[in-house]
Every structure is written in C-alpha cells, then in structure tokens.
Design a protein around this motif. Structure first.
Motif, mmCIF file in Angstrom:
data_model
loop_
_atom_site.group_PDB
_atom_site.id
_atom_site.type_symbol
_atom_site.label_atom_id
_atom_site.label_comp_id
_atom_site.label_asym_id
_atom_site.label_seq_id
_atom_site.Cartn_x
_atom_site.Cartn_y
_atom_site.Cartn_z
ATOM 1 N N ALA A 1 -6.271 3.413 0.048
ATOM 2 C CA ALA A 1 -6.780 4.714 0.059
ATOM 3 C C ALA A 1 -6.784 5.456 1.262
ATOM 4 O O ALA A 1 -6.646 6.513 1.267
ATOM 5 C CB ALA A 1 -8.167 4.742 -0.561
ATOM 6 N N ASP A 2 -7.041 4.706 2.361
ATOM 7 C CA ASP A 2 -7.207 5.435 3.814
ATOM 8 C C ASP A 2 -5.675 5.919 4.030
ATOM 9 O O ASP A 2 -5.465 6.850 4.517
ATOM 10 C CB ASP A 2 -7.288 4.261 4.633
ATOM 11 N N MET A 3 -4.466 5.153 3.580
ATOM 12 C CA MET A 3 -3.356 5.715 3.913
ATOM 13 C C MET A 3 -2.923 6.892 3.197
ATOM 14 O O MET A 3 -2.294 7.685 3.453
ATOM 15 C CB MET A 3 -2.121 4.508 3.788
ATOM 16 N N VAL A 4 -3.248 6.925 1.835
ATOM 17 C CA VAL A 4 -3.353 8.201 1.202
ATOM 18 C C VAL A 4 -3.894 9.241 1.486
ATOM 19 O O VAL A 4 -3.431 10.317 1.786
ATOM 20 C CB VAL A 4 -3.607 7.810 -0.442
ATOM 21 N N LEU A 5 -5.141 9.061 2.115
ATOM 22 C CA LEU A 5 -6.024 10.337 2.651
ATOM 23 C C LEU A 5 -5.150 10.771 3.855
ATOM 24 O O LEU A 5 -5.185 12.039 4.406
ATOM 25 C CB LEU A 5 -7.483 9.843 2.937
ATOM 26 N N ALA A 6 -4.741 9.758 4.720
ATOM 27 C CA ALA A 6 -4.146 10.179 6.085
ATOM 28 C C ALA A 6 -2.732 11.090 5.715
ATOM 29 O O ALA A 6 -2.780 11.760 6.590
ATOM 30 C CB ALA A 6 -3.751 9.059 6.846
ATOM 31 N N ARG A 7 -2.050 10.651 4.519
ATOM 32 C CA ARG A 7 -0.805 11.516 4.322
ATOM 33 C C ARG A 7 -1.292 12.709 3.491
ATOM 34 O O ARG A 7 -0.657 13.649 3.692
ATOM 35 C CB ARG A 7 0.035 10.640 3.528
ATOM 36 N N ARG A 8 -2.158 12.646 2.599
ATOM 37 C CA ARG A 8 -2.510 13.503 1.828
ATOM 38 C C ARG A 8 -4.196 13.860 1.530
ATOM 39 O O ARG A 8 -4.373 13.445 0.535
ATOM 40 C CB ARG A 8 -1.941 13.073 0.161
ATOM 41 N N PRO A 9 -4.478 14.328 2.460
ATOM 42 C CA PRO A 9 -6.053 14.339 2.587
ATOM 43 C C PRO A 9 -6.833 15.459 1.405
ATOM 44 O O PRO A 9 -7.941 15.205 1.219
ATOM 45 C CB PRO A 9 -6.265 15.269 3.926
ATOM 46 N N PRO B 1 0.972 -1.359 0.136
ATOM 47 C CA PRO B 1 0.100 -0.124 -0.147
ATOM 48 C C PRO B 1 0.797 1.342 0.043
ATOM 49 O O PRO B 1 0.453 2.483 -0.507
ATOM 50 C CB PRO B 1 -0.902 -0.107 1.440
ATOM 51 N N GLY B 2 2.065 1.240 0.495
ATOM 52 C CA GLY B 2 2.986 2.464 0.379
ATOM 53 C C GLY B 2 3.288 2.827 -0.660
ATOM 54 O O GLY B 2 3.420 4.185 -0.874
ATOM 55 N N ALA B 3 3.268 2.052 -1.852
ATOM 56 C CA ALA B 3 3.392 2.438 -3.000
ATOM 57 C C ALA B 3 2.362 3.441 -3.787
ATOM 58 O O ALA B 3 2.739 4.633 -4.387
ATOM 59 C CB ALA B 3 3.398 1.425 -4.159
ATOM 60 N N ALA B 4 1.016 3.590 -3.065
ATOM 61 C CA ALA B 4 0.228 4.302 -3.615
ATOM 62 C C ALA B 4 0.438 5.768 -2.838
ATOM 63 O O ALA B 4 0.413 6.704 -3.328
ATOM 64 C CB ALA B 4 -1.103 3.941 -2.929
#
Length: 279
Positions: free
Chosen positions: A67-75, A40-43
């Motif tokens: 998607a959850d990780m993406v939003l946590a880092r880049r909302p 997931p980190g690649a996303a």
C-alpha cells in the motif's frame, strides 16, 4: 465454433468516452486485493494499469508495504474499504503462503455480486466461487486449474479453454502469443495485438489491472453478463497488446525491450487512439 478476431473496432465498442454528466462513480470503481510481502510490485503495476485504462477510482486493499508503494507511485489511489463495481484479486500472491484470514476475505469477494478478475494466487479459489468471474491463467496455471477440475488435457487449446469456461460457468482468458477468451455460452475470441517483447515479468499484473478497470466501467452502466465480461476481457487484452506494441516501437523499427510499467504507461495512448479511430 467460430472464433471472433478481436480488433480495434470491437474494442472501442466496450470503451466509453466520459461526458459532462459523469463522475468518478459512473466511470467505474475498481478494487484491487493484490500484491504481497514477497511481491509488492504487482500491486503497483496493477493499480497503475487500472488508472491508465480509464476508470473513475481505484481502491487498493493489501499489505502495508504494498500500500505504501502504491501511494508513492499513484497518490490518487484510495486505500480504505468502500464501494467498488469490480474486483481484481490474486496478482502477486501465492496460494501456498496465503493466510487463513486472507483466504476468507477472498472467499467473501468471490461470493459477492460484483464481477471479479481472478489472477495468479487466487485461481485455486475459483471452482467454489459464485460471483461473476474472469479467470486469467497463463499456460501452467491453466494446466493446474484443469487438473483440479478433473479435465483431461488435449492438444486443442481452443477446445480446452471453452471446456474450462463451461465447467466453471465463468469467462476464461488464456494468455499466450495468441490470447484466447471463452465464455460459458460457447463464445470464443482471439487476441493477436501483442508483441513478443511482452513476455516479461509483471505484464500479467498490468493486464489484470487494466481488465479490472474496463470491467468496472462496464458494470457501472449495465449488467455484467458473461458475454459482456468476455467482451471486456478481450478488449482489455487487445489494449494491453497494443500498449506493449507502442512501448516496444519506441526502441526502433523492430521494437526493443520493455518493462511492465512502460506497458501500463502506454495504455492511455492505446485507449485514446482506439476511441479516436472508432468514435
């Protein structure tokens, strides 16, 4: 064959300063269909790089955990389907474990009209694609791709990347200490802006995301011809190398260890310095 040495001036010609008339759509919208349950980190890395490379909007379509990780880092990222001007697919995925539904979704992207940056786990789908493409293999992926195409290996890296580009009718970026970008019309570009510290996990995901953003910006203002896509790919690779060099330089006069996310976070400086030096 005369290869072009990519530099800051050539890179600046691909970049565009936003104006008072711009909005998020005119600056380019890039869609990323990347990441997986295993990676997931690649996303996160690709999305972060896309934002830092200067596009107007990033859409992420992928597994819920990613998607959850993406939003946590880049909302600011949009996770709903919608308009895009370029795609990035395959980063952080494995063709061997790809579902039938995901394969069909990727094939739809590769049959569309928007340019596609094809990385990692989506490279196996490239030979049947009709969309404008930039393929971004590393050396082992490149060898497998050539084997799939029935091309004989040689000791001439530049000739091989040109041959592969012609065979596919697509731009091919071959990663390495000297990165090569070939277009189907026989153009070749060399990129030497990187540093050895870039040889670390995730930097390829950062390159793909940054490239998608730059391609979206190109597509937002004109036709994404093979030559323009090759110029955009070379510009992205040069900026990626420059960002890596900036990140490493913070560790001392000889550089030091960096992470992929640090490379993404130095892209704005690389872009800003390039535009300032070559307005």
């Amino acid at each position: 064959m005369t290869a072009i040495e990519q530099d800051a001036a050539r890179t600046a010609r691909i970049l565009r300063m936003p104006t008072a008339d711009d909005d998020k759509y005119s600056r380019g919208v890039v869609g990323l269909r990347t990441g997986s349950a295993d990676y997931p980190g690649a996303a996160v890395l690709g999305v972060s790089a896309a934002w830092h490379a200067g596009c107007g909007m990033v859409r992420y379509i992928g597994p819920s955990r990613a998607a959850d990780m993406v939003l946590a880092r880049r909302p600011e990222t949009v996770t709903a389907p919608g308009r895009v001007q370029a795609w990035v697919i395959g980063s952080g995925t494995d063709a061997a474990s790809r579902s039938a539904s995901e394969t069909e979704a990727l094939r739809e992207v590769l049959a569309g009209g928007e340019p596609v940056v094809v990385d990692a786990g989506a490279l196996d789908l490239a030979p049947d694609a009709t969309a404008p493409m930039i393929l971004t293999p590393h050396a082992r992926e490149f060898a497998r791709l050539r084997e799939t195409l029935g091309l004989v290996s040689t000791d001439d890296r530049e000739a091989e990347v040109l041959q592969t580009s012609r065979e596919l009718g697509a731009v091919v970026l071959l990663k390495g200490a000297v990165t090569l970008v070939a277009d189907p019309d026989g153009g070749l570009r060399r990129i030497r802006s990187g540093v050895p510290w870039l040889a670390t996990a995730g930097t390829g995901d950062v390159l793909a995301g940054a490239m998608g953003a730059i391609v979206a910006g190109v597509a937002a203002v004109g036709a994404a011809t093979p030559e323009r896509l090759a110029d955009a790919a070379a510009a992205a690779a040069w900026l990626h190398g420059r960002a890596g060099a900036l990140a490493a330089a913070r560790r001392g006069s000889r550089g030091g260890p960096i992470t992929a996310l640090e490379v993404a976070e130095h892209l704005p400086q690389a872009v800003g310095e390039t535009l300032a030096a070559h307005p």
